[in-house]
Scaffold this active site. Structure first.
Site, short mmCIF file in Angstrom:
data_model
loop_
_atom_site.label_atom_id
_atom_site.label_comp_id
_atom_site.label_asym_id
_atom_site.label_seq_id
_atom_site.Cartn_x
_atom_site.Cartn_y
_atom_site.Cartn_z
N CYS A 91 6.12 3.60 12.93
CA CYS A 91 4.75 3.80 13.43
C CYS A 91 3.67 3.75 12.35
O CYS A 91 2.76 2.92 12.44
CB CYS A 91 4.67 5.14 14.16
SG CYS A 91 5.65 5.19 15.68
N PHE A 92 3.74 4.63 11.36
CA PHE A 92 2.59 4.80 10.47
C PHE A 92 2.20 3.51 9.77
O PHE A 92 1.05 3.07 9.86
CB PHE A 92 2.88 5.89 9.44
CG PHE A 92 2.85 7.29 9.99
CD1 PHE A 92 2.58 7.53 11.33
CD2 PHE A 92 3.08 8.38 9.18
CE1 PHE A 92 2.54 8.81 11.84
CE2 PHE A 92 3.05 9.68 9.67
CZ PHE A 92 2.78 9.89 11.00
#
Length: 452
Positions: free
Chosen positions: A278-279
């Site tokens: 995600c990040f």
């Protein structure tokens, strides 16, 4: 008899964890994937990847109510036989760092094919992380184009961002701190809210449901992940400040900062940087999206640069501690991007290994309690893989702690001295008591040098 039937289109972490949690609460779930092996495993009650508590939940479902969770290879059939469809496809990063929406687009076409054959109102929920405008202008329009159906009249459309952290996806699904629902119209929002009121029951007394438009909901997810990423890079920036002079400890500094009620201490742990599905992907995606709209994000560019540089920092620290690392065996403890998962996507270990190899260091041994198999798929023969902590440390002249598994937290200085050729240790996650380890063996840690 179940009250709701839901099709989950995409069986990654978000999709399968959601599917299992829904089925566990007596909701009929038809998951869908084009991967025959994965579908077979799910239908046999076997999780195709490691996620804390997922297998235990699937065991329970298989034993007591297996009819509530099935996985199909035909997404059209899954949509036709359910009332709500959730798009949980991945949105990977392209080579140019922008978002790849091809899986979401193809799923929207499959939903359109199903709705073309369906007379009843059907709710479509986008749960994939997508840039603003995607749900309305890509998903909604494709469904209409393929099916001939009109959003708001023939089908509902919502965007509900997920806030699940890998390693605790089951816990986060069952006990969220808020539910954000982006809506095409009121009818769509009401139907999804009623579904979650049924699923969560009394938990909603302490969990607000926030309704907004589609585009705002899409940006909430990016706002969330970009802020968390920024906090991590902020902590690492200050860790680098702390290493400029004696008598500064980044753990104490961030504790003092985090006690401010306006900030809190979560995600202020300095270390080797963030990773995961995600990040890194989401920060790059929204940065690329904004650039395509004519805005350059200097803040997010710095967040990514600081994160990537942490791999260089930890190798620099290791060389300061152990000298030239060439022709020495180097151990990486932890390969997954975080504990509680076997996910290797954008893991810090990958960047550290690449930096070591760039400096001519080839004798690298890695060990992870859960991610050895996925690491080998990702890394191939760049490193050797140990089957235990002891094997990983055997003959090593420098160990780098990369992932903060409890297995590593339980180690003592004596364990390192017993198994290593030379017990040089770099704590890349600030897992150990500095005074204890520093007094017992050659030791360094992110964000601190020896006190005067």
């Amino acid at each position: 008899m179940y009250k709701y039937s839901v099709s989950i289109l995409g069986t990654g972490f978000i999709g399968l964890c959601s599917a299992a949690c829904f089925a566990n609460k007596d909701i009929k779930v038809l998951a869908s994937t084009h991967n025959k092996k994965k579908a077979s495993m799910i239908n046999d009650g076997i999780a195709p990847f490691y996620e804390a508590n997922l297998q235990e939940m699937m065991d329970d479902i298989k034993a007591k109510k297996s009819e509530l969770l099935q996985c199909l290879l035909d997404p059209v059939k899954a949509v036709l036989e359910t009332d709500i469809s959730m798009i949980t496809q991945g949105t990977p990063m392209r080579d140019d760092k922008s978002i790849d929406l091809s899986y979401v687009e193809s799923t929207a076409r499959e939903i359109g094919k199903a709705l073309k054959q369906k007379d009843n109102y059907h709710l479509v929920v986008v749960r994939s992380t997508v840039v603003p405008g995607t749900s309305r202008n890509l998903v909604g329009k494709i469904i209409t184009e393929v099916s001939g159906k009109i959003p708001g009249k023939d089908f509902g459309l919502c965007m509900q961002p997920e806030f699940l952290a890998e390693g605790r996806s089951i816990e986060d699904t069952l006990r969220p701190d808020r539910i954000v629902i982006g809506t095409f119209d009121d009818r769509s929002g009401e139907m999804l809210q009623e579904f979650y009121e049924y699923f969560y029951g009394d938990h909603l007394k302490n969990c607000p449901i926030l309704r907004m438009n589609l585009e705002s909901a899409e940006l909430v997810k990016y706002g969330n992940n970009c802020l968390l990423s920024t906090k991590i890079s902020y902590a690492n920036e200050f860790a680098n400040f702390a290493q400029l002079v004696p008598n500064v400890d980044i753990v104490q500094v961030m504790k003092g900062v985090g006690l401010d009620y306006r900030i809190n201490n979560r995600f202020l742990g300095a270390g080797v940087g963030f990773g995961g599905s995600c990040f890194h992907k989401d920060v790059n995606a929204i940065k690329a999206w904004s650039k395509s709209k004519g805005y350059h994000s200097r803040l997010l560019e710095a967040v990514l640069d600081i994160n990537d540089d942490q791999a260089i920092r930890i190798v620099d620290i290791a060389e300061e501690l152990a000298g030239d690392l060439k022709n020495k065996r180097i151990t990486l403890l932890g390969l997954a991007f975080k504990p509680g998962t076997d996910d290797m996507r954008q893991a810090a270990s990958i960047r550290v290994i690449d930096e070591l190899r760039k400096r001519g260091i080839e004798d690298i041994v890695g060990y992870d309690p859960k991610a050895n198999e996925t690491a080998e798929i990702e890394l191939g023969n760049k490193i050797a893989y140990a089957n235990s902590i002891e094997q990983a440390l055997n003959g090593s002249e420098c160990a780098l702690l990369i992932t903060e598994w409890d297995d590593f937290k339980a180690l003592t200085p004596e364990d390192y001295k017993k198994h290593m050729k030379t017990p040089n240790l770099v704590d890349g996650r600030r897992l150990y008591d500095y005074e204890r380890f520093n007094s017992a063996l050659p030791f360094r840690a992110i964000g601190r040098i020896n006190l005067d």
